[in-house]
Scaffold this motif. Structure first.
Motif, short mmCIF file in Angstrom:
data_model
loop_
_atom_site.label_atom_id
_atom_site.label_comp_id
_atom_site.label_asym_id
_atom_site.label_seq_id
_atom_site.Cartn_x
_atom_site.Cartn_y
_atom_site.Cartn_z
N LEU A 30 0.83 -1.21 0.00
CA LEU A 30 0.00 0.00 0.00
C LEU A 30 0.86 1.26 0.00
CD1 LEU A 30 -2.85 -1.09 2.44
CD2 LEU A 30 -2.92 -1.00 -0.06
N ASN A 31 1.96 1.23 0.71
CA ASN A 31 2.85 2.40 0.74
C ASN A 31 3.47 2.68 -0.63
OD1 ASN A 31 2.32 2.89 3.42
ND2 ASN A 31 4.19 1.94 4.16
N ALA A 32 3.64 1.66 -1.44
CA ALA A 32 4.25 1.82 -2.76
C ALA A 32 3.25 2.34 -3.81
CB ALA A 32 4.83 0.48 -3.24
N GLU A 33 1.96 2.26 -3.51
CA GLU A 33 0.95 2.68 -4.48
C GLU A 33 0.88 4.21 -4.50
OE1 GLU A 33 -1.41 3.24 -7.25
OE2 GLU A 33 -0.91 1.14 -6.85
N SER A 54 -7.07 8.95 -1.02
CA SER A 54 -6.53 8.79 -2.36
C SER A 54 -6.68 10.07 -3.16
CB SER A 54 -7.28 7.64 -3.05
OG SER A 54 -6.85 7.47 -4.37
N ASP A 55 -5.95 10.14 -4.26
CA ASP A 55 -6.05 11.31 -5.13
C ASP A 55 -7.20 11.22 -6.12
OD1 ASP A 55 -5.15 9.45 -6.96
OD2 ASP A 55 -3.30 10.51 -7.45
N GLY A 56 -7.97 10.15 -6.08
CA GLY A 56 -9.11 9.98 -6.97
C GLY A 56 -9.97 8.81 -6.54
N PRO A 57 -11.06 8.57 -7.25
CA PRO A 57 -11.97 7.48 -6.90
C PRO A 57 -11.48 6.13 -7.43
CG PRO A 57 -12.83 8.67 -8.77
CD PRO A 57 -11.56 9.37 -8.36
N HIS A 58 -10.41 5.62 -6.85
CA HIS A 58 -9.74 4.42 -7.34
C HIS A 58 -10.22 3.14 -6.65
CE1 HIS A 58 -7.08 7.17 -9.40
NE2 HIS A 58 -6.70 7.71 -8.24
N THR A 59 -11.49 3.03 -6.43
CA THR A 59 -12.05 1.90 -5.69
C THR A 59 -11.68 0.56 -6.32
OG1 THR A 59 -13.90 3.26 -4.95
CG2 THR A 59 -14.19 0.88 -4.82
N ALA A 64 -8.45 -4.48 -6.39
CA ALA A 64 -7.57 -5.36 -7.18
C ALA A 64 -6.23 -5.56 -6.47
CB ALA A 64 -7.36 -4.79 -8.58
N ILE A 65 -5.69 -4.52 -5.87
CA ILE A 65 -4.42 -4.64 -5.15
C ILE A 65 -4.53 -5.63 -4.01
CG2 ILE A 65 -2.84 -3.40 -3.59
CD1 ILE A 65 -3.33 -0.91 -5.41
N TYR A 71 -6.14 -11.16 -0.27
CA TYR A 71 -7.06 -10.74 0.77
C TYR A 71 -8.44 -10.44 0.19
CZ TYR A 71 -2.77 -10.30 3.38
OH TYR A 71 -1.57 -10.57 3.98
N ALA A 72 -9.44 -10.61 1.02
CA ALA A 72 -10.80 -10.22 0.65
C ALA A 72 -10.93 -8.73 0.87
CB ALA A 72 -11.82 -10.98 1.51
N CYS A 73 -11.60 -8.06 -0.04
CA CYS A 73 -11.77 -6.61 0.04
C CYS A 73 -13.02 -6.23 -0.73
CB CYS A 73 -10.54 -5.92 -0.54
SG CYS A 73 -10.60 -4.12 -0.48
#
Length: 78
Positions: A30-33, A54-59, A64-65, A71-73
């Protein structure tokens, strides 16, 4: 759930199956994203809520990450 703030930041909220033991694995991912400004996981919540600023709506990208890492998300909606 995604909320947009006036300074073009979004807060994305997800239900996950992350636990304390998973933090060392998921933290560098997550830190690398670059789309993530900051993030945290509420491990005391029954849904192990992941909040991402986040800087945008990247749901879909965030789901996917986590899914790619095993993991379930899923997005939490009001």
């Amino acid at each position: 759930m995604e909320t947009q703030y006036p300074d073009d930041k979004y807060v994305l909220v997800f239900k996950t199956n992350l636990h304390f033991k998973d933090m060392k694995k998921i933290e560098p991912v997550l830190n690398a994203e670059k789309k993530i400004i900051c993030w945290n996981v509420d491990l005391t919540d029954c849904d192990n809520v992941l909040r991402i600023e986040s800087d945008g709506p990247h749901t879909k990208e965030m789901i996917a990450i986590l899914t790619k890492e095993g993991y379930a998300c899923e997005e939490l909606i009001d």
